[in-house]
Design a protein around this motif. Sequence first.
Motif, PDB file in Angstrom:
ATOM      1  N   PHE A  29       3.083   0.641   0.019  1.00  0.00           N
ATOM      2  CA  PHE A  29       2.565   0.034  -1.218  1.00  0.00           C
ATOM      3  C   PHE A  29       1.824  -1.270  -0.929  1.00  0.00           C
ATOM      4  CE2 PHE A  29       5.774   2.619  -3.660  1.00  0.00           C
ATOM      5  CZ  PHE A  29       4.821   3.358  -4.354  1.00  0.00           C
ATOM      6  N   VAL A  30       2.299  -2.055   0.023  1.00  0.00           N
ATOM      7  CA  VAL A  30       1.593  -3.298   0.400  1.00  0.00           C
ATOM      8  C   VAL A  30       0.226  -2.955   0.990  1.00  0.00           C
ATOM      9  CG1 VAL A  30       1.644  -5.227   2.038  1.00  0.00           C
ATOM     10  CG2 VAL A  30       3.657  -4.704   0.656  1.00  0.00           C
ATOM     11  N   PHE A  32      -1.557  -0.332   0.299  1.00  0.00           N
ATOM     12  CA  PHE A  32      -2.392   0.097  -0.830  1.00  0.00           C
ATOM     13  C   PHE A  32      -2.963  -1.107  -1.563  1.00  0.00           C
ATOM     14  CE2 PHE A  32      -2.502   0.939  -5.451  1.00  0.00           C
ATOM     15  CZ  PHE A  32      -3.608   1.790  -5.466  1.00  0.00           C
ATOM     16  N   LEU A  33      -2.105  -2.075  -1.863  1.00  0.00           N
ATOM     17  CA  LEU A  33      -2.577  -3.262  -2.582  1.00  0.00           C
ATOM     18  C   LEU A  33      -3.543  -4.085  -1.731  1.00  0.00           C
ATOM     19  CD1 LEU A  33       0.733  -4.349  -4.328  1.00  0.00           C
ATOM     20  CD2 LEU A  33      -1.253  -3.216  -5.355  1.00  0.00           C
ATOM     21  N   LEU A  36      -6.996  -2.080  -1.739  1.00  0.00           N
ATOM     22  CA  LEU A  36      -7.622  -1.812  -3.033  1.00  0.00           C
ATOM     23  C   LEU A  36      -8.826  -2.711  -3.324  1.00  0.00           C
ATOM     24  CD1 LEU A  36      -7.240   0.232  -5.231  1.00  0.00           C
ATOM     25  CD2 LEU A  36      -5.777  -1.383  -6.441  1.00  0.00           C
ATOM     26  N   PRO A  51      -7.113   3.759   0.722  1.00  0.00           N
ATOM     27  CA  PRO A  51      -6.141   3.239  -0.257  1.00  0.00           C
ATOM     28  C   PRO A  51      -5.318   4.348  -0.912  1.00  0.00           C
ATOM     29  CG  PRO A  51      -8.288   2.241  -0.614  1.00  0.00           C
ATOM     30  CD  PRO A  51      -8.475   3.326   0.391  1.00  0.00           C
ATOM     31  N   LEU A  55      -1.304   4.964  -1.153  1.00  0.00           N
ATOM     32  CA  LEU A  55      -0.581   5.195  -2.407  1.00  0.00           C
ATOM     33  C   LEU A  55       0.253   6.469  -2.315  1.00  0.00           C
ATOM     34  CD1 LEU A  55      -0.021   4.363  -5.335  1.00  0.00           C
ATOM     35  CD2 LEU A  55      -2.023   5.711  -5.990  1.00  0.00           C
TER      36      LEU A  55
END
Length: 104
Positions: A29-30, A32-33, A36, A51, A55
């Motif tokens: 998740f980190v 992905f963020l 993004l 990305p 996710l």
Amino acid sequence: MPKTPLHPSPPPLEANDVAIVGGGTVLWFVAFLALLPFQGTLSDHGHGTWPWICLSGGLLGLIGLWYCRARRDAIARSRTAEAALRAADDDGTGSGAGPATQSD
């Protein structure tokens, strides 16, 4: 060449699977963020799926986290039931047979 004797396999090591899978899920998740904001640049260079791959890894990690917690809880229940059965047999209240072989 003489044969060497076979040794029994050692017992499996215990690990904190929930923490390992949870840590990996957080990292997905980190990632992905972190990727993004660069979606446009990544798409321009042919890496626009990165990305979304992160996710997907995070979402699959949530499924893995659910599985590991359910497995940990089932193992704990099994050990508790086994200990209770041994305690009943040690007290002399048990018949010595497992629940599947007892008859009423």
